[in-house]
Design a protein around this motif. Sequence first.
Motif, short mmCIF file in Angstrom:
data_model
loop_
_atom_site.label_atom_id
_atom_site.label_comp_id
_atom_site.label_asym_id
_atom_site.label_seq_id
_atom_site.Cartn_x
_atom_site.Cartn_y
_atom_site.Cartn_z
N ARG A 206 -11.75 7.07 0.14
CA ARG A 206 -10.36 6.61 0.17
C ARG A 206 -10.27 5.19 0.74
O ARG A 206 -9.47 4.37 0.28
CB ARG A 206 -9.52 7.56 1.03
CG ARG A 206 -8.02 7.31 0.98
CD ARG A 206 -7.26 8.37 1.73
NE ARG A 206 -7.44 9.69 1.14
CZ ARG A 206 -6.97 10.81 1.69
NH1 ARG A 206 -6.31 10.75 2.83
NH2 ARG A 206 -7.15 11.97 1.09
N ILE B 12 0.83 -1.22 0.00
CA ILE B 12 0.00 0.00 0.00
C ILE B 12 0.86 1.27 0.00
O ILE B 12 0.32 2.37 0.16
CB ILE B 12 -0.97 0.02 1.21
CG1 ILE B 12 -0.19 0.13 2.52
CG2 ILE B 12 -1.86 -1.20 1.20
CD1 ILE B 12 -1.09 0.35 3.73
N GLN C 71 -0.33 4.00 -2.24
CA GLN C 71 -1.66 4.55 -2.03
C GLN C 71 -1.56 5.86 -1.23
O GLN C 71 -1.06 5.88 -0.11
CB GLN C 71 -2.55 3.56 -1.27
CG GLN C 71 -2.85 2.28 -2.03
CD GLN C 71 -3.84 1.39 -1.28
OE1 GLN C 71 -4.66 1.88 -0.51
NE2 GLN C 71 -3.77 0.10 -1.52
N THR D 136 -8.22 -1.82 -4.21
CA THR D 136 -6.86 -1.93 -4.72
C THR D 136 -6.16 -3.15 -4.13
O THR D 136 -5.46 -3.90 -4.84
CB THR D 136 -6.05 -0.66 -4.40
OG1 THR D 136 -6.68 0.46 -5.01
CG2 THR D 136 -4.63 -0.77 -4.92
N GLN E 255 -11.46 2.76 -2.01
CA GLN E 255 -10.43 2.67 -3.04
C GLN E 255 -9.27 1.81 -2.57
O GLN E 255 -8.74 0.99 -3.32
CB GLN E 255 -9.93 4.08 -3.41
CG GLN E 255 -10.91 4.93 -4.18
CD GLN E 255 -11.01 4.53 -5.64
OE1 GLN E 255 -10.33 3.62 -6.11
NE2 GLN E 255 -11.90 5.21 -6.37
N SER E 256 -8.88 1.99 -1.32
CA SER E 256 -7.75 1.22 -0.77
C SER E 256 -8.06 -0.27 -0.74
O SER E 256 -7.25 -1.10 -1.14
CB SER E 256 -7.43 1.72 0.65
OG SER E 256 -6.44 0.90 1.25
#
Length: 550
Positions: free
Chosen positions: A258, A208, A211, A265, A261-262
């Motif tokens: 967010r 991550i 990110q 991903t 999205q994280s």
Amino acid sequence: MATFKEFLRVAEITVKDKTSGKRMKEIRQILLKHHAMSGLTPEKAVAILEDLGPTYVKIGQIASNRSDLLPKGYCDAFEKLRADVPPMPFDTVIERIEASLDAPWQAAFSSIAKEPLGSASIAQVHKATTHDGTVVAVKVRRPGIAQQMAEDITLMKHLLALAEFSNIAPNGLVLTADDLVSELERTTAEEVDFSIELENLKRFHEEIEDQRGVTSPLPFPEYSSDSMLVMEFVSGTLLDDKSALEAQGKDLAAIGERLAQSYVTQVVDDGFFHADPHPGNIVINDGGIVWIDLGMTGSLTANERAIVSKVFRGVATGDPYALKDALLSLAKADGPVDHSMLLEQMSTMLASYASTDLSDINIGTAFVDVIEILRTQNLTLPPSFTMLARGFLTLEGVLTDIAPSINIVDIVSVHVKKQMKTLSYIEGKAQDLLLNAAESAEAMTTLPTQLSHTLDMLDRGQLKVSMDMDLPRDIKGAIYQVASLLALSLISAGLFVGSSIVCTTPMQPQIFGVPLLGALGYLGAFVLGVYVIVRAVSIRHRQVNDEKIR
């Protein structure tokens, strides 16, 4: 009757089982206390697991992610299980730290806070400071917990082996429990060994890193061991403290965007994801979002990620054939599968979403519905997939609370489309295309030879074809009637031709100048011919009037 293999299994586990009768007595008393024999509800099951201790609490936590094995009501109830327990004495904590360091605690830390940050069934966490001023969180494993959980698991395996040996429980129930115990054995072995969580922290932090506004605690391998984990201390507000976040002026909608999205991903792009994304494992500070507690993670191979993307597309486009094919490539069959019924169930489920706007579809709920359907067809999915389903369900519950306008389906669609435009995806598709073309070309070159061999075998009588047709009784009766009339017609024709030949000879005896045998043959041919005609007219009459043919 039990097999010799089952007998050996019982004997082996019995030899390994060092658990005293005291534990069995404790379990029996707890079951009697909750009147378990009079019936079990999800709420009663939760209470029993909490009283049985950390091993059984962990069973419930694992079971909450296995909706392919257990009904949804139990999974929802088990999800509420928390392993919070009274803290260890501080002296015991210091002893555990020094045992792990094999040195006085001052060799690594300048100070350790006496009050714990958290106390769970497996470990306890304390705030500490290293000699260079770095503030860290020290996670210490409780003494004897690894041995206690191993003994409980051995006891469970013993009971399951006895149940299978004595046939006192249905096979399906034994297989389900056996699957859960096997998963429990694997996950507890990982959770009590902090070196595994250390590797999870390192990998997750690296995954991550790109990110924006998302991070996780940085581990300190030089101070960590299998019984102690040292990581960066994270300050901030837990996501479940919504009022505090609002008081700080945090934009909850931006946090939700967010966060979603994280997570997408992690799943679609990285294939390594946080498997327990509840609000207590998400910290919000000035730096953004911090994922904590990496004790439970899920991992997807490149092939599994591609299949998960197909599942997403099947749900989003309402394509039951694509959804069924994708799931069957992941699922394991534990019994007979009715493929036509499975397809019908998939179609019915997707039809229920047809009138729903795409942005209103709940991915977690859809996944759980899919798992429920597979369970009815004796199909189970890998643990990583069921963990993913429960993860999405948990995350969507979080988003509903803090940012209801955010929809994960839209975010997933964007990521899947973006993934389809990457060079690695195009290369993979090109490789698949070339491989399929090569296999097709090879099949075409061998087709004439295979056809020639088949014809040779047919010519030599070496080829057999068997068919099993399950026809209704009325159709079978009609076929038998037609076959019988055809046979009688052939016999009648044969008698007529044979009699005509006999009549051209001077065969004796004769009647009216005609051989007696020929005359009898003509008579038989006439009688059979009349019968066939009458019977055919009768069958046709019954058919026209929709009467049963006898």
